[in-house]
Every structure is written in structure tokens, then in C-alpha cells.
Design a protein around this motif. Structure first.
Motif, short mmCIF file in Angstrom:
data_model
loop_
_atom_site.label_atom_id
_atom_site.label_comp_id
_atom_site.label_asym_id
_atom_site.label_seq_id
_atom_site.Cartn_x
_atom_site.Cartn_y
_atom_site.Cartn_z
N GLY A 86 73.18 61.08 35.46
CA GLY A 86 73.51 62.32 34.79
C GLY A 86 74.16 62.01 33.29
O GLY A 86 73.25 61.69 32.44
N ASP A 87 75.22 62.52 33.01
CA ASP A 87 75.79 62.28 31.57
C ASP A 87 76.34 61.03 31.16
O ASP A 87 77.22 61.11 30.30
N ARG A 88 76.33 60.05 32.17
CA ARG A 88 76.69 58.73 32.18
C ARG A 88 75.89 57.74 31.95
O ARG A 88 74.65 57.60 32.66
N LEU A 89 76.32 56.77 31.17
CA LEU A 89 75.56 55.31 31.23
C LEU A 89 76.58 54.26 32.04
O LEU A 89 77.43 54.41 31.94
N LEU A 90 75.58 53.41 32.82
CA LEU A 90 76.24 52.25 33.51
C LEU A 90 75.84 51.10 32.86
O LEU A 90 74.44 50.89 33.09
N LEU A 91 76.69 50.50 32.37
CA LEU A 91 76.03 49.20 31.40
C LEU A 91 76.70 47.90 32.05
O LEU A 91 77.88 48.01 32.33
N PRO A 92 75.95 46.68 32.06
CA PRO A 92 76.73 45.43 32.54
C PRO A 92 77.54 45.07 31.57
O PRO A 92 77.30 45.24 30.29
N ALA A 93 78.71 44.62 31.78
CA ALA A 93 79.88 44.05 30.77
C ALA A 93 79.62 42.48 30.43
O ALA A 93 79.66 41.76 31.54
N PRO A 106 85.51 47.19 38.52
CA PRO A 106 85.68 45.90 38.71
C PRO A 106 84.82 45.46 39.75
O PRO A 106 84.42 46.33 40.63
N VAL A 107 83.83 44.39 39.58
CA VAL A 107 82.88 44.02 40.53
C VAL A 107 82.89 42.57 40.67
O VAL A 107 83.58 41.93 40.29
N HIS A 108 82.08 42.19 41.61
CA HIS A 108 81.93 40.70 42.12
C HIS A 108 81.83 39.70 41.28
O HIS A 108 82.27 38.51 41.36
N GLY A 109 81.00 39.88 40.27
CA GLY A 109 80.58 38.78 39.31
C GLY A 109 79.94 39.65 37.88
O GLY A 109 80.29 40.84 37.77
N GLN A 110 79.34 39.00 37.07
CA GLN A 110 78.78 39.42 35.75
C GLN A 110 77.55 40.02 36.23
O GLN A 110 76.66 39.59 36.59
N PRO A 111 77.40 41.43 36.17
CA PRO A 111 76.49 42.24 36.57
C PRO A 111 75.24 41.86 35.50
O PRO A 111 75.28 41.56 34.39
N VAL A 112 74.07 42.02 36.03
CA VAL A 112 72.74 41.84 35.39
C VAL A 112 72.01 43.31 35.35
O VAL A 112 71.88 43.82 34.31
N PHE A 113 71.58 43.86 36.67
CA PHE A 113 70.85 45.02 36.49
C PHE A 113 71.72 45.91 37.46
O PHE A 113 72.42 45.66 38.43
N ILE A 114 71.66 46.97 36.78
CA ILE A 114 72.58 48.21 37.57
C ILE A 114 71.46 49.41 37.92
O ILE A 114 70.92 49.82 36.86
N VAL A 115 71.11 49.57 39.05
CA VAL A 115 70.12 50.48 39.20
C VAL A 115 70.42 51.50 39.95
O VAL A 115 70.92 51.57 41.14
N ALA A 116 70.10 52.90 39.50
CA ALA A 116 70.56 54.04 40.17
C ALA A 116 69.81 54.64 41.21
O ALA A 116 68.24 54.60 41.01
N ARG A 117 70.17 55.36 42.14
CA ARG A 117 69.56 55.64 43.38
C ARG A 117 68.75 56.94 42.92
O ARG A 117 69.50 57.66 41.86
N ARG A 177 73.36 59.33 43.31
CA ARG A 177 74.63 59.23 44.06
C ARG A 177 75.25 57.97 44.10
O ARG A 177 76.44 57.69 44.23
N GLN A 178 74.30 56.96 43.77
CA GLN A 178 74.89 55.61 43.97
C GLN A 178 74.11 54.60 42.74
O GLN A 178 73.25 55.16 42.25
N ALA A 179 74.73 53.77 42.52
CA ALA A 179 74.16 52.60 41.47
C ALA A 179 74.07 51.09 42.50
O ALA A 179 75.18 50.96 42.87
N TRP A 180 73.28 50.46 42.34
CA TRP A 180 73.42 49.14 43.04
C TRP A 180 73.24 48.20 42.03
O TRP A 180 72.38 48.21 41.07
N VAL A 181 74.11 47.05 42.13
CA VAL A 181 74.26 46.25 41.14
C VAL A 181 73.93 44.74 41.70
O VAL A 181 74.43 44.29 42.84
N ASN A 182 73.16 43.71 40.78
CA ASN A 182 73.01 42.44 41.28
C ASN A 182 73.76 41.78 40.05
O ASN A 182 74.26 42.26 39.03
#
Length: 135
Positions: free
Chosen positions: A3-10, A31-42, A46-51
Motif C-alpha cells: 500500500g502506502d508503506r514500505l517495510l524495510l529490514p533494519a 520487533p522481530v526474531h533476528g536481523q531481517p533479510v527479506f520481507i515479502v508481502a503476500r 494483508r501480510q508480510a513474511w520475514v526471514n
């Protein structure tokens, strides 16, 4: 982008940064489990999946976009590298490199519905460009 937002790995932090696309201004830090690498939007947004980066790269977390909260976390196995959604977003295919397989999960229940044996899958073959590789 969702949408009108970007989700970026910190980089260097255990956070996903949410940024307003128009103003490029910070909105939130999730806040997430570890240092994010990829953030992939469904595909439906409705969702973003993070590794995550090594050594915490056995985990995937799911962020609910409307609430900006982690709503699910699971551990497919060592070296989760790439995630790719089916066109309508009902399934996500996850490469688990060090387990030599690709896992298939249903995105509403998060349940694992299948797996494929694959020697050190990298994820490159899941992309829309895969049919053009080597052409």
C-alpha cells in the motif's frame, strides 16, 4: 511495498522498519526474531513474511499489515533463504537450503501442506523471471 508503506529490514537490528512511501518518513519499528533479510508481502497486502540472517536463519515470522504486529512465527529449518507466493497468495513456497527442500505453507492457517526435495534450493527458480534464465 505494501500500500502506502514500505517495510524495510533494519540492518544490524532485530526490527522491520515501516516507512511512509510518499514522505519517506518512519511510521513504526516492529520487533522481530533476528536481523531481517527479506520481507515479502503476500499479494493481497494483508501480510508480510520475514526471514532472517545467520545464525537465526531457521525462522520465519509473519507480520499482519493492518496491525503491524507479528502474528505467527515458525521454524522450517536451517538456512531459510527465500519465500515466494503463488499468484493469489494462498500458498507460500519457502526454500530451506540446508535441509535440501522447499516447504509449501497455506497462508491463512500457516499450516505446512507439502514439501519438495531440492538440492540446496536458493529460491531463484521461484521468481516470475525463472523461465528466462539462460535465454
Amino acid at each position: 511495498a505494501v500500500g502506502d508503506r514500505l517495510l524495510l529490514p533494519a540492518v544490524g537490528r532485530h526490527e522491520v522498519l515501516v516507512v511512509d512511501r510518499e514522505r519517506f518518513a518512519p511510521v513504526a519499528a516492529i520487533p522481530v526474531h533476528g536481523q531481517p533479510v527479506f520481507i515479502v508481502a503476500r499479494p493481497d497486502g494483508r501480510q508480510a513474511w520475514v526471514n532472517f540472517a545467520h545464525p537465526l536463519n531457521d525462522t520465519v515470522e509473519v507480520i499482519d499489515i493492518p496491525s503491524l504486529q507479528v502474528v505467527h512465527s515458525f521454524t522450517p529449518g536451517p538456512a531459510v533463504l527465500h519465500l515466494e507466493f503463488t499468484p493469489r497468495g494462498h500458498e507460500v513456497w519457502i526454500s530451506v537450503r540446508d535441509a535440501d527442500r522447499v516447504d509449501i505453507h497455506e497462508t491463512r492457517s500457516f499450516g505446512k501442506i507439502g514439501e519438495l526435495a531440492a538440492r540446496k534450493p536458493s529460491g531463484i527458480f521461484f521468481t516470475p523471471r525463472a523461465h528466462r534464465i539462460g535465454v
